[in-house]
Design an enzyme around this catalytic site. Structure first.
Site, PDB file in Angstrom:
ATOM      1  N   GLU B  27       0.828  -1.220   0.000  1.00 56.99           N
ATOM      2  CA  GLU B  27       0.000   0.000   0.000  1.00 56.99           C
ATOM      3  C   GLU B  27       0.861   1.268   0.000  1.00 56.99           C
ATOM      4  O   GLU B  27       0.355   2.381   0.114  1.00 56.99           O
ATOM      5  CB  GLU B  27      -0.983  -0.017   1.179  1.00 56.99           C
ATOM      6  N   GLY B 101      -4.535 -16.184  -6.265  1.00 58.28           N
ATOM      7  CA  GLY B 101      -5.185 -16.888  -7.381  1.00 58.28           C
ATOM      8  C   GLY B 101      -5.538 -18.325  -7.053  1.00 58.28           C
ATOM      9  O   GLY B 101      -5.818 -19.125  -7.933  1.00 58.28           O
ATOM     10  N   GLY B 105      -7.841 -15.742  -0.632  1.00 58.11           N
ATOM     11  CA  GLY B 105      -8.442 -14.444  -0.288  1.00 58.11           C
ATOM     12  C   GLY B 105      -9.963 -14.531  -0.245  1.00 58.11           C
ATOM     13  O   GLY B 105     -10.599 -14.055   0.700  1.00 58.11           O
ATOM     14  N   TYR B 139     -13.409  -6.994  -5.144  1.00 56.64           N
ATOM     15  CA  TYR B 139     -14.556  -6.810  -4.246  1.00 56.64           C
ATOM     16  C   TYR B 139     -15.840  -6.531  -5.025  1.00 56.64           C
ATOM     17  O   TYR B 139     -16.892  -7.076  -4.721  1.00 56.64           O
ATOM     18  CB  TYR B 139     -14.278  -5.682  -3.257  1.00 56.64           C
TER      19      TYR B 139
END
Lengths: 173, 173
Positions: B27, B101, B105, B139
């Site tokens: 980030e 992948g 997640g 998302y």
């Protein structure tokens, strides 16, 4: 005008619920309010409450045109930054229109900040609608940074079917 | 690849802390990370914890190039909507690059959604940086609404001197 800020009690939930609706009307989404004082009584006054709340009271002689002496509230909870640690988040800060400009909103916010610091919170955060410039200016004047403008943070939400679908995909233990 | 998602234990905090730093580097704000595994151990595993956490583990034979078997985490806590009730907020969702992948997640997020629904949460929320299009797309593909884009919500923060100043203005009881 004299006013007092105190921790909300379960008996205050009807008054808080009334002001939650007032705030939703101001935010132009009254049809979005789906909970009543009963849910507030359950969720805020159980063993591990989901939120804490402060209310602002004025003396009887200054009661509102509808006879209310509870004229504002700040509803907040604790969040956590994996970079900085505990934070306090103000979900709602509201003062009835006829009581604005008397330091009640500032008093409520300052009290939340004080409570947060007592809990070792290093941040106080909140969300504001971009068209709500009076509030935005009020917070920025007090030293808030607009993280959406400066860092580009966007708020995302899953609810309804999207949330159900997500939960249904959880791996079996 | 087989992986397992489980509730984090206090002993996992060193691994979680390592991945928190990895995420901050991604980030582009690594210098912002001020807490270590010690604060995580204290704040997440006390009587009234500030957060809950899930970790993703792979079998020993799939350990990372640095020898890690804990390859992802989701750190979350509960918030409250005065319109809808309890919500769950994902502060961090991270999977080590070499393990992406593979559904880890998605598995972590789905598990948080499941845990949230068990707690009667009606929303799952999170914040994403606008330049982080891979995450934003991930998302939104799963059904998230971008509230900043659709409703104009901005995130505001007080910290440091601004927070101290605010707390100092709290009315005396």
């Amino acid at each position: 005008m004299k006013f007092k800020i105190r921790t909300a009690k379960q008996e205050d939930c009807k008054e808080i619920s009334r002001m939650i609706m007032d705030l939703a009307v101001y935010e132009k989404m009254p049809e979005q309010v789906k909970i009543s004082h009963r849910e507030l009584e359950r969720d805020g006054f159980c063993h591990n409450p989901f939120f804490e709340c402060l209310v602002a009271e004025v003396p009887e002689e200054h009661k509102s045109s509808q006879g209310h002496t509870t004229v504002g509230y700040a509803l907040y909870f604790y969040t956590y930054s994996t970079w900085k640690g505990p934070s306090v988040f103000i979900e709602d800060l509201y003062v009835m229109p006829e009581y604005r400009g008397k330091g009640i909103g500032s008093g409520l916010m300052a009290k939340v900040a004080q409570v947060g610091k007592e809990k070792k919170c290093v941040r106080l955060q909140l969300s504001v609608l971009d068209w709500n410039t009076p509030s935005l200016d009020f917070y920025v004047r007090k030293g808030a940074q607009d993280l959406t403008a400066s860092e580009g943070w966007h708020a995302l939400r899953f609810d309804g079917e999207a949330l159900d679908k997500l939960a249904a995909e959880a791996p079996k233990d």
